[in-house]
Design an enzyme around this catalytic site. Structure first.
Site, PDB file in Angstrom:
ATOM      1  N   LYS A 192     -90.480  10.871 -68.396  1.00 32.42           N
ATOM      2  CA  LYS A 192     -90.237  12.339 -67.521  1.00 32.42           C
ATOM      3  C   LYS A 192     -91.537  12.646 -66.596  1.00 32.42           C
ATOM      4  O   LYS A 192     -92.517  12.082 -66.678  1.00 32.42           O
ATOM      5  CB  LYS A 192     -89.596  13.374 -67.964  1.00 32.42           C
TER       6      LYS A 192
HETATM    7  C1  PLP Z   1     -83.490  12.145 -68.989  1.00 34.52           C
HETATM    8  C2  PLP Z   1     -82.797  12.192 -68.583  1.00 34.52           C
HETATM    9  C3  PLP Z   1     -81.567  12.872 -69.322  1.00 34.52           C
HETATM   10  C4  PLP Z   1     -81.392  12.689 -70.747  1.00 34.52           C
HETATM   11  O1  PLP Z   1     -82.910  13.247 -71.724  1.00 34.52           O
HETATM   12  P1  PLP Z   1     -83.473  12.494 -72.950  1.00 34.52           P
HETATM   13  O2  PLP Z   1     -84.286  14.017 -72.744  1.00 34.52           O
HETATM   14  O3  PLP Z   1     -83.681  11.178 -72.499  1.00 34.52           O
HETATM   15  O4  PLP Z   1     -82.818  12.575 -73.269  1.00 34.52           O
HETATM   16  C5  PLP Z   1     -80.623  13.640 -68.800  1.00 34.52           C
HETATM   17  N1  PLP Z   1     -79.964  13.629 -67.077  1.00 34.52           N
HETATM   18  C6  PLP Z   1     -80.390  12.902 -66.711  1.00 34.52           C
HETATM   19  C7  PLP Z   1     -80.374  12.929 -65.360  1.00 34.52           C
HETATM   20  C8  PLP Z   1     -81.903  12.836 -67.362  1.00 34.52           C
HETATM   21  O5  PLP Z   1     -82.537  11.462 -65.948  1.00 34.52           O
END
Ligand code: PLP
Length: 379
Positions: A192
């Site tokens: 991210k």
């Molecule tokens: C990355 C992501 C998540 C989940 O996050 P994690 O920290 O990987 O559990 C939820 N929703 C979206 C749209 C994402 O891209």
């Protein structure tokens, strides 16, 4: 292949992380609580503004799960969810024994379509059940149609769970993403915009709801000297070590967003003369996107048959990672039996959409390699 790999999106440390981790070691707070956890929550509250409260959790998925619980979702309920998203937006609906109801996207923001959303709500009500929650997502950091979606949600008095996992640093009319829903969530997963190696956060309107989230996240321990539990608990708190990484990342968040946006500008420029390829761009200046991932739509009818997959394969040979955009949930084997409202927008975006390397740590040399490949494909 000996050219170094260019990743889609990889962690990009700022340098300040180590000092916060060292502090955790020096004070022996190697636990899912401590100064870094509180510090990261404060940093996020200050950054987001709007008098919000933030709880640091072990993942974005955990935040979605607790968000649904806090909004009252129980077994047998229905929850509306944007179909074009990562599975973590939808999986927690199944954890709770609730039923996901998927809704198509629109072409301006690629996010949940206000018209299809309203049709879905009306039809579910006609069939006997009003949906409990709407899960709306800011895909690739482009805000969903904030006002239109809110108007529909308000008309039927259904709370929005705002999945802002991809949108830290994005905003709409100057207000930060993550602060629009009844509850918002963030992710600090490794790929991210900023990362804690793994982690997430829940964003609430009141201190009480934040405290309830943290209560659930720490095994729902009642106020007693012994371990006593009257509710189901979870182990979802963020570790103080990971939170230290997060505090360091908060110091460079604005720079990271700027660099992602620069990658988007780079692709807009690179493809401006390529017929049949459009770079996914926010509809107007009300939308400020962090462009977590830059994505293009490739229309093979206008590119003499060059399609998304053939482009991806050429990049792969050059050791450059690209990825089809999220496959819609209503087309996934695990979710295809659940209701879906809309047409073929999400399916078409999936068919033609490709995410390109978007990391804030990409170099001029990386961009030159990408540029060369694009020129070779579309000569
Ligand atoms: C990355 C992501 C998540 C989940 O996050 P994690 O920290 O990987 O559990 C939820 N929703 C979206 C749209 C994402 O891209």
């Amino acid at each position: 292949m000996n050219k170094p790999k260019i990743w889609l999106s990889s962690p990009h440390m700022g340098g300040g992380e180590q000092k916060f981790i060292q502090e955790a070691f020096d004070t022996n707070w190697i636990a899912p609580l401590g100064a870094n956890v509180n510090g990261l929550e404060n940093d996020l509250e200050n950054y987001l503004g709007e008098d919000k409260f933030v709880g640091a959790l072990s993942s974005g998925t955990a935040a979605v799960h607790l968000g649904l619980i806090l909004l009252g979702v129980e077994a047998g309920d229905e929850v509306i969810c944007q179909s074009l998203t990562f599975s973590a937006s939808a999986n927690p609906i199944l954890y709770l024994g609730a039923t996901p109801v998927f809704v198509d996207s629109e072409y301006d923001t690629w996010n949940i379509c206000p018209q299809s959303l309203e049709k879905a709500i009306q039809d579910r009500i006609a069939k006997g059940k009003k949906p409990k929650v709407i899960v709306a997502v800011h895909l690739y950091g482009v805000p969903y149609k904030i006002e239109e979606i809110r108007a529909v949600a308000d008309r039927y008095e259904i709370p929005i769970l705002e999945d802002s996992a991809e949108a830290i640093g994005s905003s709409y009319k100057g207000q930060k993403c993550g602060t629009f829903g009844e509850i918002g969530i963030l992710s600090f997963n490794g790929n991210k915009v900023i990362t804690t190696s793994g982690g997430g956060a829940i964003i609430t309107k009141t201190k009480e709801v934040k405290e309830k989230a943290l209560f659930f996240a720490t095994q729902s321990r009642d106020n007693a000297v012994h371990y006593q539990h009257s509710e189901i608990g979870y182990n979802y708190r963020l570790s103080n070590i990971c939170a230290g990484i997060g505090r360091g990342q908060m110091e460079v968040l604005d720079a990271r967003v700027q660099a992602r946006r620069m990658m988007h500008d780079f692709y807009v420029d690179l493809f401006k003369e390529v017929a049949g390829v459009t770079v996914f761009t926010a509809p107007n200046n009300d939308y400020f996107a962090n462009y977590w991932l830059s994505a293009v739509l490739i229309d093979p009818q206008l590119t003499k048959g060059i399609d998304r997959e053939s482009v991806r394969l050429v990049f792969e040979v050059e050791n450059i990672e690209c990825r089809p955009i999220w496959k819609p949930m209503h087309l996934q084997p695990i979710f295809e039996k659940y209701p879906f409202y809309g047409t073929t927008v999400a399916a078409t975006l999936f068919e033609n959409g490709l995410c390109l390397p978007s990391g804030s740590n990409l170099t001029d040399e990386d961009r030159a390699r990408i540029s060369e490949v694009v020129k070779k494909i579309f000569k």
